[in-house]
Motif scaffolding. Structure first.
Motif, mmCIF file in Angstrom:
data_model
loop_
_atom_site.group_PDB
_atom_site.id
_atom_site.type_symbol
_atom_site.label_atom_id
_atom_site.label_comp_id
_atom_site.label_asym_id
_atom_site.label_seq_id
_atom_site.Cartn_x
_atom_site.Cartn_y
_atom_site.Cartn_z
ATOM 1 N N ILE A 96 -2.158 -71.425 15.997
ATOM 2 C CA ILE A 96 -3.332 -71.763 15.197
ATOM 3 C C ILE A 96 -4.498 -71.987 16.147
ATOM 4 O O ILE A 96 -4.348 -72.599 17.196
ATOM 5 N N ARG A 97 -5.669 -71.476 15.761
ATOM 6 C CA ARG A 97 -6.859 -71.679 16.589
ATOM 7 C C ARG A 97 -7.999 -72.171 15.707
ATOM 8 O O ARG A 97 -8.048 -71.886 14.505
ATOM 9 N N ARG A 98 -8.885 -72.923 16.327
ATOM 10 C CA ARG A 98 -10.063 -73.401 15.605
ATOM 11 C C ARG A 98 -11.029 -72.234 15.414
ATOM 12 O O ARG A 98 -11.174 -71.387 16.297
ATOM 13 N N VAL A 99 -11.684 -72.206 14.268
ATOM 14 C CA VAL A 99 -12.674 -71.168 13.977
ATOM 15 C C VAL A 99 -13.956 -71.830 13.484
ATOM 16 O O VAL A 99 -13.952 -72.981 13.041
ATOM 17 N N SER A 100 -15.027 -71.082 13.534
ATOM 18 C CA SER A 100 -16.310 -71.595 13.064
ATOM 19 C C SER A 100 -16.307 -71.675 11.538
ATOM 20 O O SER A 100 -15.550 -70.973 10.858
ATOM 21 N N LYS A 101 -17.168 -72.496 11.046
ATOM 22 C CA LYS A 101 -17.315 -72.627 9.599
ATOM 23 C C LYS A 101 -17.743 -71.292 8.989
ATOM 24 O O LYS A 101 -17.266 -70.914 7.921
ATOM 25 N N ASP A 102 -18.602 -70.570 9.689
ATOM 26 C CA ASP A 102 -19.055 -69.271 9.187
ATOM 27 C C ASP A 102 -17.892 -68.297 9.008
ATOM 28 O O ASP A 102 -17.905 -67.462 8.102
ATOM 29 N N TYR A 103 -16.875 -68.405 9.861
ATOM 30 C CA TYR A 103 -15.721 -67.508 9.806
ATOM 31 C C TYR A 103 -15.002 -67.598 8.452
ATOM 32 O O TYR A 103 -14.474 -66.609 7.953
ATOM 33 N N VAL A 104 -14.971 -68.801 7.868
ATOM 34 C CA VAL A 104 -14.204 -68.988 6.630
ATOM 35 C C VAL A 104 -15.045 -68.827 5.368
ATOM 36 O O VAL A 104 -14.508 -68.909 4.264
ATOM 37 N N LYS A 105 -16.338 -68.606 5.522
ATOM 38 C CA LYS A 105 -17.200 -68.453 4.336
ATOM 39 C C LYS A 105 -16.674 -67.304 3.466
ATOM 40 O O LYS A 105 -16.423 -66.209 3.945
ATOM 41 N N GLY A 106 -16.472 -67.591 2.197
ATOM 42 C CA GLY A 106 -15.954 -66.605 1.266
ATOM 43 C C GLY A 106 -14.432 -66.493 1.291
ATOM 44 O O GLY A 106 -13.855 -65.800 0.462
ATOM 45 N N LYS A 107 -13.775 -67.178 2.242
ATOM 46 C CA LYS A 107 -12.311 -67.124 2.344
ATOM 47 C C LYS A 107 -11.654 -68.399 1.847
ATOM 48 O O LYS A 107 -10.439 -68.452 1.717
ATOM 49 N N VAL A 108 -12.465 -69.436 1.636
ATOM 50 C CA VAL A 108 -11.972 -70.700 1.089
ATOM 51 C C VAL A 108 -12.834 -71.021 -0.130
ATOM 52 O O VAL A 108 -13.949 -70.510 -0.270
#
Length: 152
Positions: free
Chosen positions: A101-113
């Motif tokens: 597991i790696r940390r990702v930016s908030k922008d990375y998850v936009k539309g995925k959560v």
């Protein structure tokens, strides 16, 4: 230390992954568990005396657990020298697939959560293998409560 857990230990396998241990789970046949353990230098976790005995005869490393209770199993592992480090990232593995597991930016998850999750949280993690996204929500807080009991 890397593990392979037999089919009786799914909950323990998921928790070991959260603690950062590379833990295989889902192999159904005893012969296959032994083969993988020997080839990949993994410790077999089992409650099955027969599997433990066969594996040890072939030179495998085995931890035979006596309890069916997660807290007691963790206690048994601690007594056998397994340390329980920080729960969750940065060392955690995916409880579903064992991937890192790696940390990702908030922008990375936009539309995925869900939008409400995106707006409420700033910390997100993703499994490199299966793509599962994690954030410090309600389930995360419940797991931290269990973690306190397991470490006690």
């Amino acid at each position: 230390m890397r593990f392979i857990a037999d089919m009786m230990l799914g909950r323990l396998a998921r928790w070991l992954r959260l603690y950062g241990y590379d833990t295989l789970y889902g192999v159904e046949e005893d012969d296959e568990i032994i083969r993988v353990a020997l080839e990949e230098d993994r410790v077999i976790l089992t409650r099955d005396c027969g599997l433990a005995e066969r594996a040890e005869k072939l030179g495998g490393r085995v931890i035979l657990l006596g309890s069916n209770d997660l807290e007691e199993q963790v206690g048994e592992l601690k007594r056998r020298g397994v340390t329980f480090r920080e729960l969750f990232p940065p060392s955690a593995r995916c409880p579903k697939c064992n991937g890192p597991i790696r940390r990702v930016s908030k922008d990375y998850v936009k539309g995925k959560v869900p939008e409400s999750v995106y707006e409420r949280y700033d910390e997100f993690y993703v499994c490199k293998n299966c793509g599962q996204i994690y954030w410090p929500g309600r389930q995360w807080r419940e797991m931290l409560k269990i973690d306190k009991r397991l470490r006690a």
